[in-house]
Design a protein around this motif. Structure first.
Motif, PDB file in Angstrom:
ATOM      1  N   ASN A 210       1.006  -1.488  -0.221  1.00 48.36           N
ATOM      2  CA  ASN A 210      -0.257  -0.251   0.124  1.00 48.36           C
ATOM      3  C   ASN A 210       0.874   1.174   0.529  1.00 48.36           C
ATOM      4  O   ASN A 210       0.440   1.889  -0.799  1.00 48.36           O
TER       5      ASN A 210
ATOM      6  N   GLU B  23      -9.132   4.707   5.554  1.00 48.28           N
ATOM      7  CA  GLU B  23      -8.041   3.278   5.665  1.00 48.28           C
ATOM      8  C   GLU B  23      -8.907   2.914   4.029  1.00 48.28           C
ATOM      9  O   GLU B  23      -8.570   2.477   2.826  1.00 48.28           O
TER      10      GLU B  23
ATOM     11  N   ASN C 293      -5.810   1.946   1.827  1.00 52.27           N
ATOM     12  CA  ASN C 293      -5.691   0.963   1.624  1.00 52.27           C
ATOM     13  C   ASN C 293      -6.324   0.378   0.135  1.00 52.27           C
ATOM     14  O   ASN C 293      -7.748   0.168   0.257  1.00 52.27           O
TER      15      ASN C 293
END
Length: 391
Positions: free
Chosen positions: A207, A316, A333
């Motif tokens: 990531n 996220e 993410n």
């Protein structure tokens, strides 16, 4: 790199800082590999201390960014609840000026020094005070410099251990970037109750690799507006991270951008007064379902403000409500699996803050590798007098 050519980086004296932000995924990979090569020795050292004492204080310390490393790490280690271990974060600047408020003779203590150079006078003095005041005193030095004073002082000391970050993490730019994240990751590997699995570190690094290649586009959009003031918000350890994020902007803009930090809940209690039409608020949104509710509340409140402020929300995963409320939304993410905690998010979120500060510095005509050529502030602090401690 971050939509900047090699020629632009060279012209603006930003080569070191840009490379040191960009290299972080590779540095983290090396951190994990290096730690596991010495894992048994490190864990034996720590576990032997825990076994000797009913209760142990572990104090993370440093100055400036090195202090914020401990601030960011401690909430996660406390969350893991290691019974007889009390994790704390206390800056060297507080320890040195007020030793009897923080160091206690009969409290077995592990002092964990975060240090890029290992030569800051407060860092060396904090260790000396610990040795003088505390009966059962132990040291862990997490440093980027094997030749620094802190590392040298642990040689042949059975109560001390030094963990070196990769050589590349010894940042040559003024602002600490890869040194910050590599020190945090090294200390986490040493003290966590949950071993870093191969899949977890692989996911984090993948990531980060995507982020360093894509974040420049979002940053360029944000910099299309005239930023005079920036506020970083978050909750829990992400509130602590916001301190480091704000410092990066303050350092690399040479103070030309007013940069502050606060918790999502604390922002309403006075600090919100700073906002004007040339303000950007960056919100680090937690992945914890309970904590996230408070982050979302301040996001909704800010989005309804008609003063002209702009909002960047880091999350996220992609979130439709966040995208509708914020001017820019940045999910970090890209994998199918969720990240394990806000600690992992912090390592990714700070890359955005570092890159924004880098490119704002260039936009202002400041040289990021040395934003204070007049010597007002220095890469290794100067002008500190250390006074003898008198019992």
């Amino acid at each position: 790199m971050f939509n900047l050519t090699a020629q632009q980086l060279e012209k603006n004296k930003a080569v070191h800082t840009a490379n040191e932000i960009y290299q972080q995924p590779a540095v983290w990979k090396e951190v994990v590999t290096n730690f596991y090569q010495q894992k048994d020795v490190c864990q034996e050292f720590i576990e032997s201390i825990y076994a000797k004492h009913e209760n142990v204080r572990v104090i993370f310390t440093g100055a400036g960014t090195s202090a914020f490393a401990g601030d960011t790490l401690v909430p996660e280690l406390r969350r893991q609840n290691q019974e007889n271990v009390q994790f704390e974060s206390i800056p060297t600047t507080d320890i040195v000026s007020n030793p009897t408020q923080y160091l206690f003779k009969n409290s077995p203590t592990v002092l964990v020094s975060f240090a890029r150079s290992g030569n800051s006078p407060e860092s060396v003095a904090a260790v000396e005070l610990g040795e003088e005041i505390i009966d059962d005193f132990y040291q862990v030095v997490v440093t980027c410099n094997k030749d620094g004073q802190l590392a040298k002082n642990t040689m042949d000391d059975q109560n001390s251990i030094t963990l070196l970050t990769p050589e590349k993490a010894h940042d040559q730019g003024f602002a600490m970037t890869s040194s910050f994240t590599s020190m945090i990751l090294t200390a986490y590997a040493l003290f966590t109750a949950n071993a870093i699995t191969g899949s977890e570190s692989t996911q984090l690094i993948a990531n980060a690799e995507h982020l360093v290649d894509s974040v420049g586009a979002v940053v360029d959009e944000v910099l299309n507006i005239d930023i005079e003031r920036i506020v970083y918000l978050g909750s829990g350890l992400l509130a602590q991270l916001s301190h480091e994020a704000a410092l990066k902007m303050l350092e690399l803009s040479a103070g030309k951008v007013v940069a502050v930090h606060e918790s999502s809940l604390g922002f309403r209690h006075g600090p919100k007064s700073i906002l004007n039409e040339n303000s950007v608020v960056v919100l680090f949104i937690s992945k914890d379902p309970h904590t996230r509710k408070y982050d979302m509340d301040i996001l909704r409140e800010l989005a309804s403000d008609d003063s002209g402020i702009k909002i960047v929300a880091l999350t996220e995963k992609s979130d439709e409500e966040v995208e509708n409320l914020a001017d820019w939304s940045l999910p970090v993410n890209q994998s199918k699996e969720s990240l394990s905690s806000d600690f992992s998010l912090a390592l990714l979120y700070v890359i955005f803050a570092q890159t924004l500060a880098l490119k704002k510095s260039i936009q202002l005509g400041i040289t990021p590798d040395n934003p204070s050529p007049d010597g007002r502030v220095n890469r290794v602090v100067k002008g500190v007098t250390i006074y003898d401690y008198v019992k």
